[in-house]
Design a protein around this motif. Structure first.
Motif, short mmCIF file in Angstrom:
data_model
loop_
_atom_site.label_atom_id
_atom_site.label_comp_id
_atom_site.label_asym_id
_atom_site.label_seq_id
_atom_site.Cartn_x
_atom_site.Cartn_y
_atom_site.Cartn_z
N GLY A 1 -7.71 -6.83 0.25
CA GLY A 1 -7.64 -5.64 -0.59
C GLY A 1 -6.30 -4.92 -0.54
O GLY A 1 -6.05 -4.04 -1.38
N ASP A 2 -5.43 -5.25 0.43
CA ASP A 2 -4.09 -4.64 0.46
C ASP A 2 -3.34 -5.00 -0.81
O ASP A 2 -3.51 -6.09 -1.38
N ILE A 3 -2.49 -4.08 -1.27
CA ILE A 3 -1.74 -4.27 -2.51
C ILE A 3 -0.25 -4.36 -2.19
O ILE A 3 0.29 -3.55 -1.45
N VAL A 4 0.40 -5.38 -2.78
CA VAL A 4 1.84 -5.57 -2.63
C VAL A 4 2.44 -5.65 -4.03
O VAL A 4 1.90 -6.31 -4.91
N ASN A 5 3.55 -4.95 -4.23
CA ASN A 5 4.24 -5.00 -5.51
C ASN A 5 5.73 -4.73 -5.29
O ASN A 5 6.15 -4.38 -4.19
N THR A 6 6.50 -4.93 -6.34
CA THR A 6 7.91 -4.55 -6.32
C THR A 6 8.06 -3.35 -7.23
O THR A 6 7.32 -3.19 -8.20
N ARG A 7 9.05 -2.53 -6.92
CA ARG A 7 9.26 -1.35 -7.75
C ARG A 7 10.73 -0.95 -7.74
O ARG A 7 11.51 -1.39 -6.89
N VAL A 8 11.10 -0.12 -8.70
CA VAL A 8 12.45 0.43 -8.77
C VAL A 8 12.65 1.32 -7.54
O VAL A 8 11.79 2.13 -7.20
N GLY A 9 13.79 1.15 -6.89
CA GLY A 9 14.09 1.94 -5.70
C GLY A 9 14.77 3.25 -6.04
O GLY A 9 14.63 3.78 -7.15
N VAL A 10 15.54 3.75 -5.09
CA VAL A 10 16.13 5.08 -5.22
C VAL A 10 17.38 5.13 -6.09
O VAL A 10 17.78 6.20 -6.54
N ASN B 1 0.83 -1.21 0.00
CA ASN B 1 0.00 0.00 0.00
C ASN B 1 0.86 1.26 0.00
O ASN B 1 0.66 2.18 0.79
N SER B 2 1.85 1.31 -0.88
CA SER B 2 2.77 2.44 -1.07
C SER B 2 3.81 2.62 0.03
O SER B 2 4.60 3.56 -0.02
N ALA B 3 3.86 1.75 1.03
CA ALA B 3 4.86 1.83 2.10
C ALA B 3 5.94 0.77 1.86
O ALA B 3 5.64 -0.41 1.70
N VAL B 4 7.20 1.21 1.83
CA VAL B 4 8.32 0.30 1.61
C VAL B 4 8.46 -0.63 2.81
O VAL B 4 8.54 -0.19 3.95
N LYS B 5 8.47 -1.95 2.53
CA LYS B 5 8.59 -2.96 3.60
C LYS B 5 9.92 -3.70 3.56
O LYS B 5 10.36 -4.23 4.56
#
Length: 177
Positions: free
Chosen positions: A145-154, A114-118
């Motif tokens: 309903g929570d959303i989990v994904n991977t994304r490009v970091g900093v 949900n947009s928070a880095v874990k």
């Protein structure tokens, strides 16, 4: 099978000194069979990977990785169009990601709920011509309903992240409990 359950239930009821009518006994048996069927069919798990190398020039900070080859998607929680997993039900889930940087390339990969880095991993071959792999295993308590994904970091740079016959960029997960 149903006859055996009825016999066991009937014997149990008679032995316990209780009585019930046939309809009540049939309802109880049907309820037990339904619970058994649900427990066999339940389960949530997915495994997806990228079918090709991913060029770093296509990256931008916080761009979601989209894993286009879906091998397993029990419960239909993973969406191959968006790269996001949506929890079909509440519970504790385990997620895994695998990333490989190739020949002077690098990228941090964030696991996001949900947009928070874990969690974060850094595949770092920035200073050498070879592969550098990074992986994560992250346990998260999710609500339906929570959303989990991977994304490009900093940080990212170089030519490409590798996903081919030698290694795969992948994202997977399952409901633990």
């Amino acid at each position: 099978m149903l006859k055996y359950l009825a016999l066991i239930l009937f014997v149990g009821i008679v032995y316990a000194g209780e009585s019930c009518d046939r309809k009540e006994m049939e309802d109880t048996i049907c309820s037990l069979c339904g619970q058994r069927k649900e427990s066999r069919q339940s389960g949530i798990a997915f495994y997806a990977y990228m079918s090709n190398n991913v060029m770093v020039k296509t990256f931008s900070k916080h761009k979601t990785f989209v894993y286009d080859r879906v091998e397993t998607n029990i419960g239909n929680g993973y969406d191959a169009r968006s790269g996001k997993f949506t929890a079909p039900e509440s519970g504790v889930y385990v997620f895994h990601s695998s990333t490989t940087a190739h020949n002077k390339s690098h990228c941090t990969v964030e696991i996001v709920q949900n947009s928070a880095v874990k969690d974060i991993a850094w595949a770092d071959a920035i200073d050498h011509n070879d592969r550098a792999s990074a992986s994560t295993m992250t346990i998260l308590n999710l609500k339906k309903g929570d959303i989990v994904n991977t994304r490009v970091g900093v940080t990212y740079g170089g030519n490409f992240m590798e996903s081919d016959i030698y290694t795969r960029m992948s994202f997977s997960g399952f409901k633990l409990m």
